[in-house]
Design a protein around this motif. Structure first.
Motif, PDB file in Angstrom:
ATOM      1  N   UNK A 162      39.802  32.857  -0.303  1.00 38.81           N
ATOM      2  CA  UNK A 162      38.639  33.620   0.150  1.00 38.81           C
ATOM      3  C   UNK A 162      37.380  33.143  -0.547  1.00 38.81           C
ATOM      4  N   UNK A 163      36.251  33.552   0.016  1.00 40.11           N
ATOM      5  CA  UNK A 163      34.966  33.260  -0.597  1.00 40.11           C
ATOM      6  C   UNK A 163      34.113  34.522  -0.607  1.00 40.11           C
ATOM      7  N   UNK A 164      33.375  34.702  -1.684  1.00 42.05           N
ATOM      8  CA  UNK A 164      32.490  35.852  -1.844  1.00 42.05           C
ATOM      9  C   UNK A 164      31.042  35.391  -1.891  1.00 42.05           C
ATOM     10  N   UNK A 165      30.173  36.210  -1.297  1.00 39.52           N
ATOM     11  CA  UNK A 165      28.738  35.928  -1.324  1.00 39.52           C
ATOM     12  C   UNK A 165      27.955  37.068  -1.970  1.00 39.52           C
ATOM     13  N   UNK A 166      28.567  38.256  -2.007  1.00 37.63           N
ATOM     14  CA  UNK A 166      27.929  39.434  -2.601  1.00 37.63           C
ATOM     15  C   UNK A 166      28.771  39.885  -3.798  1.00 37.63           C
ATOM     16  N   UNK A 167      28.108  40.190  -4.908  1.00 40.96           N
ATOM     17  CA  UNK A 167      28.821  40.497  -6.140  1.00 40.96           C
ATOM     18  C   UNK A 167      28.526  41.899  -6.671  1.00 40.96           C
ATOM     19  N   UNK A 168      27.836  42.714  -5.875  1.00 41.52           N
ATOM     20  CA  UNK A 168      27.417  44.039  -6.346  1.00 41.52           C
ATOM     21  C   UNK A 168      28.598  44.891  -6.799  1.00 41.52           C
ATOM     22  N   UNK A 169      29.688  44.876  -6.025  1.00 39.68           N
ATOM     23  CA  UNK A 169      30.840  45.718  -6.362  1.00 39.68           C
ATOM     24  C   UNK A 169      31.500  45.250  -7.661  1.00 39.68           C
ATOM     25  N   UNK A 170      31.573  43.928  -7.852  1.00 39.43           N
ATOM     26  CA  UNK A 170      32.138  43.398  -9.093  1.00 39.43           C
ATOM     27  C   UNK A 170      31.294  43.805 -10.296  1.00 39.43           C
ATOM     28  N   UNK A 181      26.007  37.740 -11.893  1.00 41.76           N
ATOM     29  CA  UNK A 181      26.040  38.058 -10.477  1.00 41.76           C
ATOM     30  C   UNK A 181      24.713  37.819  -9.794  1.00 41.76           C
ATOM     31  N   UNK A 182      23.629  38.250 -10.423  1.00 41.62           N
ATOM     32  CA  UNK A 182      22.310  38.063  -9.828  1.00 41.62           C
ATOM     33  C   UNK A 182      21.932  36.588  -9.761  1.00 41.62           C
ATOM     34  N   UNK A 183      22.333  35.820 -10.765  1.00 37.11           N
ATOM     35  CA  UNK A 183      22.044  34.392 -10.765  1.00 37.11           C
ATOM     36  C   UNK A 183      22.796  33.674  -9.645  1.00 37.11           C
ATOM     37  N   UNK A 184      24.075  34.008  -9.477  1.00 35.16           N
ATOM     38  CA  UNK A 184      24.862  33.408  -8.404  1.00 35.16           C
ATOM     39  C   UNK A 184      24.252  33.708  -7.038  1.00 35.16           C
ATOM     40  N   UNK A 185      23.830  34.959  -6.855  1.00 32.77           N
ATOM     41  CA  UNK A 185      23.250  35.356  -5.574  1.00 32.77           C
ATOM     42  C   UNK A 185      21.924  34.643  -5.334  1.00 32.77           C
ATOM     43  N   UNK A 186      21.082  34.564  -6.362  1.00 30.78           N
ATOM     44  CA  UNK A 186      19.779  33.911  -6.223  1.00 30.78           C
ATOM     45  C   UNK A 186      19.926  32.435  -5.885  1.00 30.78           C
ATOM     46  N   UNK A 187      20.901  31.774  -6.487  1.00 29.33           N
ATOM     47  CA  UNK A 187      21.104  30.341  -6.266  1.00 29.33           C
ATOM     48  C   UNK A 187      21.935  30.044  -5.015  1.00 29.33           C
ATOM     49  N   UNK A 188      22.421  31.104  -4.343  1.00 36.00           N
ATOM     50  CA  UNK A 188      23.229  30.893  -3.148  1.00 36.00           C
ATOM     51  C   UNK A 188      24.582  30.286  -3.440  1.00 36.00           C
ATOM     52  N   UNK A 189      25.143  30.621  -4.613  1.00 39.14           N
ATOM     53  CA  UNK A 189      26.438  30.067  -5.010  1.00 39.14           C
ATOM     54  C   UNK A 189      27.561  31.018  -4.579  1.00 39.14           C
ATOM     55  N   UNK A 206      33.489  26.782  -7.047  1.00 40.65           N
ATOM     56  CA  UNK A 206      32.215  27.385  -6.663  1.00 40.65           C
ATOM     57  C   UNK A 206      31.481  26.373  -5.806  1.00 40.65           C
ATOM     58  N   UNK A 207      30.697  26.850  -4.857  1.00 42.42           N
ATOM     59  CA  UNK A 207      29.946  25.948  -3.986  1.00 42.42           C
ATOM     60  C   UNK A 207      28.604  26.579  -3.652  1.00 42.42           C
ATOM     61  N   UNK A 208      27.616  25.711  -3.437  1.00 46.65           N
ATOM     62  CA  UNK A 208      26.278  26.190  -3.115  1.00 46.65           C
ATOM     63  C   UNK A 208      25.975  25.919  -1.654  1.00 46.65           C
TER      64      UNK A 208
END
Length: 281
Positions: A162-170, A181-189, A206-208
């Motif tokens: 699987x792949x995740x794009x949103x990390x709020x729940x984690x 989490x915020x850094x991953x989301x900002x960078x589109x990772x 991980x992939x961007x």
């Protein structure tokens, strides 16, 4: 003889989508607690409402497995039952189903009940359900143990990633630091992970960006097993466009038999979160 397939609601297959003259199908729902609201993961659950509630709630949300009594009621409805559950490493659902089996067999020793730990979730359980249905419909001798053994072998050959794009729940559940989490989301990772043979979660890559993420997923699929002739089920959390792109990438990169797209139900939406994609194959 009445055949019965039972699953918890992590399977992403609606009861209304299952048709058979010889086999009945029932999902036993998990519950999702968001603040003071409880969502029952049945066919009537509206996933966008659940996701909106989770996004608005500041505290951590949680899930609760079905009770043994809920499984027992489903098991009592037929002569022969095969039940699939979400990985026992992720939930107590398998233990609840085993307790229910023992309860029912004590009262009805003539019944036959097999509980199989999928060591997975989502599409992998859908594939198990469909294989069980095929075997049951083709059975002419009531070979319950033979069917159970075939399904155990099939389960061991299935894979999930699987792949995740949103990390709020984690972040809210304390499993990821807010800064990360915020850094991953900002960078589109995107995090790319798979399920181990023991049913635990392993972060593989991980992939961007979308294109690199989908290529990484097909590479992970290829490395996990020979996908020749495999049936693939993609479960998407409110991300049909992403699922369609991933389907195309799979068909281009791997010699699979088919790729089906399903919408995540409540429990898998809780884990995958907005735009998450889960593959069973």
């Amino acid at each position: 003889m009445i055949w019965n397939v039972v699953s918890d609601s992590s399977c992403d297959l609606q009861m209304s989508a299952f048709t058979s003259d010889r086999v009945r199908f029932e999902t036993v729902p998990l519950r999702i607690q968001v603040g003071d609201r409880e969502f029952i993961d049945n066919d009537t659950l509206v996933v966008p409402d659940l996701l909106d509630a989770m996004a608005s709630e500041k505290s951590a949300s949680s899930t609760a497995c079905p009770s043994p009594a809920a499984f027992a009621k489903a098991f009592e409805a037929a002569d022969c039952t095969i039940c699939f559950t979400i990985s026992s490493s992720l939930s107590g659902t398998y233990n609840a189903a085993v307790m229910a089996r023992d309860m029912v067999l004590e009262e009805h020793p003539e019944k036959k009940i097999c509980v199989i730990d999928s060591k997975s979730t989502a599409g992998a359980i859908v594939l198990l359900i469909r294989r069980a249905k095929m075997l049951m419909e083709a059975d002419e001798n009531g070979d319950f143990e033979g069917i159970c053994n075939q399904l155990r072998i099939y389960q061991a050959a299935l894979r999930t990633c699987f792949t995740l794009e949103c990390y709020d729940n984690l972040i809210k559940n304390g499993r990821m630091r807010p800064l990360v989490g915020n850094l991953l989301k900002t960078l589109g990772i995107h995090i790319i992970a798979d399920a181990t043979p023991q049913g635990t979660i392993h972060v593989a890559d991980k992939a961007r960006g979308e294109a690199k993420t989908y290529k990484a997923l097909t590479a992970l699929m290829r490395s996990s097993k020979d996908c020749t002739g495999s049936e693939v089920v993609i479960s998407h959390c409110e991300n049909l466009s992403g699922a369609l792109k991933l389907k195309q990438q799979i068909l281009e990169d791997l010699p699979v038999k088919s790729v089906e797209i399903l919408s995540c139900r409540g429990l898998t939406s809780f884990y995958a979160m907005q735009k998450g994609l889960i593959l069973g194959f």
